[in-house]
Enzyme design. Structure first.
Site, PDB file in Angstrom:
ATOM      1  N   ASN A 140       0.728  -1.290   0.033  1.00 38.42           N
ATOM      2  CA  ASN A 140       0.041   0.062  -0.026  1.00 38.42           C
ATOM      3  C   ASN A 140       1.042   1.260  -0.109  1.00 38.42           C
ATOM      4  O   ASN A 140       1.957   1.263   0.625  1.00 38.42           O
ATOM      5  CB  ASN A 140      -0.993  -0.094   1.133  1.00 38.42           C
ATOM      6  CG  ASN A 140      -0.570  -0.235   2.295  1.00 38.42           C
ATOM      7  OD1 ASN A 140       0.565  -0.937   2.711  1.00 38.42           O
ATOM      8  ND2 ASN A 140      -1.002   0.471   3.386  1.00 38.42           N
ATOM      9  N   GLU A 172       0.343   5.135   0.670  1.00 37.20           N
ATOM     10  CA  GLU A 172      -0.436   5.970   0.993  1.00 37.20           C
ATOM     11  C   GLU A 172      -0.057   7.691   0.681  1.00 37.20           C
ATOM     12  O   GLU A 172       1.031   7.672   0.396  1.00 37.20           O
ATOM     13  CB  GLU A 172      -0.727   6.018   2.532  1.00 37.20           C
ATOM     14  CG  GLU A 172      -1.389   4.867   3.039  1.00 37.20           C
ATOM     15  CD  GLU A 172      -1.607   4.693   4.524  1.00 37.20           C
ATOM     16  OE1 GLU A 172      -2.215   4.006   4.982  1.00 37.20           O
ATOM     17  OE2 GLU A 172      -0.973   5.479   5.480  1.00 37.20           O
ATOM     18  N   CYS A 210      -3.955   0.726  -2.918  1.00 33.10           N
ATOM     19  CA  CYS A 210      -3.875  -0.556  -2.073  1.00 33.10           C
ATOM     20  C   CYS A 210      -2.735  -1.345  -2.747  1.00 33.10           C
ATOM     21  O   CYS A 210      -2.271  -1.486  -3.719  1.00 33.10           O
ATOM     22  CB  CYS A 210      -5.189  -1.242  -2.188  1.00 33.10           C
ATOM     23  SG  CYS A 210      -6.736  -0.638  -1.542  1.00 33.10           S
ATOM     24  N   GLU A 249      -2.862  -4.464  -3.501  1.00 38.13           N
ATOM     25  CA  GLU A 249      -3.143  -5.383  -4.525  1.00 38.13           C
ATOM     26  C   GLU A 249      -3.287  -4.735  -5.842  1.00 38.13           C
ATOM     27  O   GLU A 249      -2.638  -5.291  -6.752  1.00 38.13           O
ATOM     28  CB  GLU A 249      -4.634  -6.023  -4.104  1.00 38.13           C
ATOM     29  CG  GLU A 249      -4.826  -6.721  -2.907  1.00 38.13           C
ATOM     30  CD  GLU A 249      -5.336  -6.057  -1.695  1.00 38.13           C
ATOM     31  OE1 GLU A 249      -4.698  -4.860  -1.519  1.00 38.13           O
ATOM     32  OE2 GLU A 249      -5.830  -6.526  -0.745  1.00 38.13           O
ATOM     33  N   CYS A 272      -9.920  -5.296  -0.266  1.00 34.74           N
ATOM     34  CA  CYS A 272     -11.194  -4.315  -0.034  1.00 34.74           C
ATOM     35  C   CYS A 272     -11.990  -4.617  -1.431  1.00 34.74           C
ATOM     36  O   CYS A 272     -11.656  -5.297  -2.535  1.00 34.74           O
ATOM     37  CB  CYS A 272     -10.825  -3.044  -0.028  1.00 34.74           C
ATOM     38  SG  CYS A 272     -10.351  -2.217  -1.756  1.00 34.74           S
TER      39      CYS A 272
HETATM   40 ZN   LIG Z   1      -7.960  -2.399  -2.086  1.00 33.82          ZN
END
Ligand SMILES: [Zn+2]
Length: 140
Positions: free
Chosen positions: A43, A45, A54, A56, A94
């Protein structure tokens, strides 16, 4: 080390390189091709929170560059709070990432296997993208 353990270990290494100064929740992802190649992401940010990416999505981008999403076979995702290495709860992609994984699964014409883990890699379960997102969005 089994292929699954190798994939989880790659995701754990990627997790340690996450940029997550705001949430302090580090996530790593490793995507494996049908030929055994691995691409990783973590991830990323941003002070403008909505710009965060993210693990993924980051790993899928790397996989597209490394071997092409049409060769995706499975992925491992590991996550947990920074500095915590004891057993925790396994994380799952997510909703947005599930949709991104579906896109790759369609390109590969396969049900992508997903290994969900805590940061330590000990708490884990296996599922598939079809199980996690049975009614995905598609334009066609
Ligand atoms: Zn995600």
């Amino acid at each position: 080390m089994s292929g699954e353990d190798r994939l989880v270990a790659a995701a754990q290494e990627a997790r340690l390189r996450a940029h997550a100064p705001y949430s302090d929740f580090l996530v790593g992802c490793a995507v494996e091709s049908e030929d055994g190649e691995i691409a990783v992401g973590a991830n990323m940010e941003n002070a403008c929170y909505r710009l965060g990416v993210c693990a993924e999505q980051s790993a899928l981008t790397a996989a597209q560059q490394a071997f092409g999403l049409d060769k995706i076979k499975r992925l491992a995702v590991v996550g947990g709070p920074r500095g915590v290495s004891s057993k925790g709860e396994a994380v799952t992609p997510c909703g947005g990432c599930r949709q991104a994984i579906v896109e790759a699964a369609r390109l590969a014409d396969t049900d992508v296997a997903i290994i969900c883990c805590d940061a330590s890699g000990t708490e884990r379960f296996s599922t598939t993208i079809d199980a996690l997102l049975p009614a995905s969005f598609a334009l066609d």
